[in-house]
Design a protein around this motif. Sequence first.
Motif, PDB file in Angstrom:
ATOM      1  N   GLN A  20       0.790  -1.243   0.000  1.00  0.00           N
ATOM      2  CA  GLN A  20       0.000   0.000   0.000  1.00  0.00           C
ATOM      3  C   GLN A  20       0.817   1.286   0.000  1.00  0.00           C
ATOM      4  O   GLN A  20       0.338   2.319  -0.481  1.00  0.00           O
ATOM      5  CB  GLN A  20      -0.906   0.017   1.229  1.00  0.00           C
ATOM      6  CG  GLN A  20      -1.810  -1.211   1.264  1.00  0.00           C
ATOM      7  CD  GLN A  20      -3.078  -0.925   2.042  1.00  0.00           C
ATOM      8  OE1 GLN A  20      -3.749   0.073   1.812  1.00  0.00           O
ATOM      9  NE2 GLN A  20      -3.408  -1.798   2.975  1.00  0.00           N
ATOM     10  N   THR A  21       2.020   1.264   0.542  1.00  0.00           N
ATOM     11  CA  THR A  21       2.758   2.523   0.714  1.00  0.00           C
ATOM     12  C   THR A  21       3.852   2.713  -0.326  1.00  0.00           C
ATOM     13  O   THR A  21       4.078   3.820  -0.807  1.00  0.00           O
ATOM     14  CB  THR A  21       3.350   2.608   2.144  1.00  0.00           C
ATOM     15  OG1 THR A  21       2.305   2.354   3.079  1.00  0.00           O
ATOM     16  CG2 THR A  21       3.942   3.973   2.424  1.00  0.00           C
ATOM     17  N   GLN A  22       4.513   1.626  -0.725  1.00  0.00           N
ATOM     18  CA  GLN A  22       5.595   1.755  -1.702  1.00  0.00           C
ATOM     19  C   GLN A  22       5.151   2.457  -3.009  1.00  0.00           C
ATOM     20  O   GLN A  22       5.936   3.214  -3.582  1.00  0.00           O
ATOM     21  CB  GLN A  22       6.193   0.380  -2.002  1.00  0.00           C
ATOM     22  CG  GLN A  22       7.657   0.465  -2.341  1.00  0.00           C
ATOM     23  CD  GLN A  22       8.309  -0.918  -2.391  1.00  0.00           C
ATOM     24  OE1 GLN A  22       7.641  -1.953  -2.458  1.00  0.00           O
ATOM     25  NE2 GLN A  22       9.623  -0.920  -2.353  1.00  0.00           N
ATOM     26  N   PRO A  23       3.895   2.231  -3.463  1.00  0.00           N
ATOM     27  CA  PRO A  23       3.469   2.948  -4.679  1.00  0.00           C
ATOM     28  C   PRO A  23       3.563   4.471  -4.576  1.00  0.00           C
ATOM     29  O   PRO A  23       3.578   5.172  -5.592  1.00  0.00           O
ATOM     30  CB  PRO A  23       1.995   2.517  -4.842  1.00  0.00           C
ATOM     31  CG  PRO A  23       1.918   1.182  -4.168  1.00  0.00           C
ATOM     32  CD  PRO A  23       2.875   1.262  -3.013  1.00  0.00           C
ATOM     33  N   LEU A  24       3.677   4.997  -3.366  1.00  0.00           N
ATOM     34  CA  LEU A  24       3.795   6.455  -3.220  1.00  0.00           C
ATOM     35  C   LEU A  24       5.126   6.969  -3.748  1.00  0.00           C
ATOM     36  O   LEU A  24       5.254   8.147  -4.092  1.00  0.00           O
ATOM     37  CB  LEU A  24       3.655   6.861  -1.745  1.00  0.00           C
ATOM     38  CG  LEU A  24       2.292   6.578  -1.121  1.00  0.00           C
ATOM     39  CD1 LEU A  24       2.272   7.040   0.320  1.00  0.00           C
ATOM     40  CD2 LEU A  24       1.186   7.258  -1.900  1.00  0.00           C
ATOM     41  N   ILE A  25       6.135   6.087  -3.826  1.00  0.00           N
ATOM     42  CA  ILE A  25       7.430   6.512  -4.367  1.00  0.00           C
ATOM     43  C   ILE A  25       7.228   6.984  -5.815  1.00  0.00           C
ATOM     44  O   ILE A  25       7.717   8.049  -6.205  1.00  0.00           O
ATOM     45  CB  ILE A  25       8.469   5.370  -4.271  1.00  0.00           C
ATOM     46  CG1 ILE A  25       8.722   5.026  -2.788  1.00  0.00           C
ATOM     47  CG2 ILE A  25       9.780   5.744  -4.965  1.00  0.00           C
ATOM     48  CD1 ILE A  25       9.659   3.847  -2.561  1.00  0.00           C
ATOM     49  N   ASP A  26       6.479   6.210  -6.583  1.00  0.00           N
ATOM     50  CA  ASP A  26       6.195   6.600  -7.967  1.00  0.00           C
ATOM     51  C   ASP A  26       5.299   7.827  -8.032  1.00  0.00           C
ATOM     52  O   ASP A  26       5.479   8.697  -8.890  1.00  0.00           O
ATOM     53  CB  ASP A  26       5.491   5.448  -8.710  1.00  0.00           C
ATOM     54  CG  ASP A  26       6.504   4.588  -9.435  1.00  0.00           C
ATOM     55  OD1 ASP A  26       7.660   5.054  -9.588  1.00  0.00           O
ATOM     56  OD2 ASP A  26       6.144   3.458  -9.838  1.00  0.00           O
ATOM     57  N   TYR A  27       4.332   7.866  -7.125  1.00  0.00           N
ATOM     58  CA  TYR A  27       3.408   9.016  -7.091  1.00  0.00           C
ATOM     59  C   TYR A  27       4.198  10.323  -6.961  1.00  0.00           C
ATOM     60  O   TYR A  27       3.966  11.290  -7.687  1.00  0.00           O
ATOM     61  CB  TYR A  27       2.430   8.837  -5.917  1.00  0.00           C
ATOM     62  CG  TYR A  27       1.432   9.958  -5.741  1.00  0.00           C
ATOM     63  CD1 TYR A  27       0.171   9.900  -6.340  1.00  0.00           C
ATOM     64  CD2 TYR A  27       1.745  11.074  -4.971  1.00  0.00           C
ATOM     65  CE1 TYR A  27      -0.750  10.925  -6.171  1.00  0.00           C
ATOM     66  CE2 TYR A  27       0.830  12.109  -4.799  1.00  0.00           C
ATOM     67  CZ  TYR A  27      -0.410  12.027  -5.394  1.00  0.00           C
ATOM     68  OH  TYR A  27      -1.313  13.043  -5.226  1.00  0.00           O
ATOM     69  N   TYR A  28       5.167  10.344  -6.030  1.00  0.00           N
ATOM     70  CA  TYR A  28       5.916  11.589  -5.814  1.00  0.00           C
ATOM     71  C   TYR A  28       7.038  11.779  -6.832  1.00  0.00           C
ATOM     72  O   TYR A  28       7.472  12.903  -7.074  1.00  0.00           O
ATOM     73  CB  TYR A  28       6.417  11.673  -4.364  1.00  0.00           C
ATOM     74  CG  TYR A  28       5.264  11.983  -3.438  1.00  0.00           C
ATOM     75  CD1 TYR A  28       4.641  13.231  -3.478  1.00  0.00           C
ATOM     76  CD2 TYR A  28       4.741  11.015  -2.585  1.00  0.00           C
ATOM     77  CE1 TYR A  28       3.538  13.509  -2.672  1.00  0.00           C
ATOM     78  CE2 TYR A  28       3.644  11.288  -1.778  1.00  0.00           C
ATOM     79  CZ  TYR A  28       3.057  12.544  -1.828  1.00  0.00           C
ATOM     80  OH  TYR A  28       1.964  12.817  -1.044  1.00  0.00           O
ATOM     81  N   LYS A  29       7.488  10.677  -7.451  1.00  0.00           N
ATOM     82  CA  LYS A  29       8.442  10.811  -8.553  1.00  0.00           C
ATOM     83  C   LYS A  29       7.768  11.576  -9.687  1.00  0.00           C
ATOM     84  O   LYS A  29       8.331  12.493 -10.269  1.00  0.00           O
ATOM     85  CB  LYS A  29       8.880   9.420  -9.024  1.00  0.00           C
ATOM     86  CG  LYS A  29      10.182   9.421  -9.806  1.00  0.00           C
ATOM     87  CD  LYS A  29      10.545   8.034 -10.299  1.00  0.00           C
ATOM     88  CE  LYS A  29      11.428   7.295  -9.290  1.00  0.00           C
ATOM     89  NZ  LYS A  29      11.640   5.881  -9.663  1.00  0.00           N
ATOM     90  N   LYS A  30       6.514  11.204  -9.948  1.00  0.00           N
ATOM     91  CA  LYS A  30       5.780  11.856 -11.045  1.00  0.00           C
ATOM     92  C   LYS A  30       5.563  13.340 -10.777  1.00  0.00           C
ATOM     93  O   LYS A  30       5.546  14.135 -11.714  1.00  0.00           O
ATOM     94  CB  LYS A  30       4.418  11.167 -11.247  1.00  0.00           C
ATOM     95  CG  LYS A  30       4.559   9.858 -11.983  1.00  0.00           C
ATOM     96  CD  LYS A  30       3.196   9.302 -12.405  1.00  0.00           C
ATOM     97  CE  LYS A  30       3.363   7.882 -12.925  1.00  0.00           C
ATOM     98  NZ  LYS A  30       2.491   6.917 -12.262  1.00  0.00           N
ATOM     99  N   THR A  31       5.354  13.710  -9.504  1.00  0.00           N
ATOM    100  CA  THR A  31       5.148  15.139  -9.246  1.00  0.00           C
ATOM    101  C   THR A  31       6.477  15.885  -9.124  1.00  0.00           C
ATOM    102  O   THR A  31       6.500  17.098  -8.923  1.00  0.00           O
ATOM    103  CB  THR A  31       4.292  15.382  -7.980  1.00  0.00           C
ATOM    104  OG1 THR A  31       4.976  14.823  -6.850  1.00  0.00           O
ATOM    105  CG2 THR A  31       2.930  14.730  -8.096  1.00  0.00           C
TER     106      THR A  31
END
Length: 214
Positions: A178-189
């Motif tokens: 559930q949390t690791q996908p946030l790495i990509d989320y913030y990479k994109k921003t």
Amino acid sequence: MKIIMLGAPGAGKGTQAKKIAAKYQIPHISTGDIFRANIKNGTELGMKAKAFMDAGGLVPDEITIGMLLDRIQEADCAKGCVLDGFPRTIPQAESLTKALKDMGESIDYAVNVDVPDESIIRRMSGRRACLACGSTYHIVYNVPKTEGVCDVCGQQLVLRDDDKPETVKKRLDVYHEQTQPLIDYYKKTGVLAEVDGTMDMEEVFQAIVRILGA
Ligand code: AP5
Ligand code: MG
Ligand code: ZN
């Protein structure tokens, strides 16, 4: 300056967030610490959160998001804050992005403290926590001045209920899912910064300071 600390349970988010808060004079906001303080004080919020936490799962977004969004609108956050343990799910990240946007603001840095799973279990079993002030210690890597007593406030240190090895494994699974996908989320921003969290605490902090700037 608005900063998010990302990383697995035990990666050192809390350790580094406290140092960042002291250096840059901004509040350290840990959702885990807020939940633990509520459990200690026997509040309704604490009672709701406890079962999820002890099982190594996440407290539901319905409880967590509102609590955190209220907190970041308090006066002490005017110059920024360092968020430790939030967001932890994509819906939490999206709610945060939207709430900040409504305030005319955004996240400046999402610092991912990277530590492999093997090192995590070793760190957690040695961690000792102060439930009164949120300070953390380690029986080998960060020893308190007096064994079992908090340097900051003098309260008794404890092994957190969720730091038992079986529960740590479950927390790691939840993190990867559930949390690791946030790495990509913030990479994109465009705000993601990565640091190697296996170095000693002071080296990790210096790496973060190089990112944030003196
Ligand atoms: P939370 O309190 O946030 O726990 P966590 O994310 O699992 O992270 P930890 O506090 O365990 O680790 P840390 O990265 O802060 O590491 P620390 O600096 O202490 O959340 C607890 C629970 O609350 C969750 O499981 C969930 O149920 C609930 N919750 C919280 N937020 C939520 C949310 N947003 N949504 C839903 N549920 C939520 O370091 C660990 C140890 O290692 C210490 O002993 C430290 O001294 C040592 N150490 C640190 N750095 C180093 C280093 N470089 N070298 C050697 N040792 C080190
Ligand atoms: Mg922590
Ligand atoms: Zn303390």
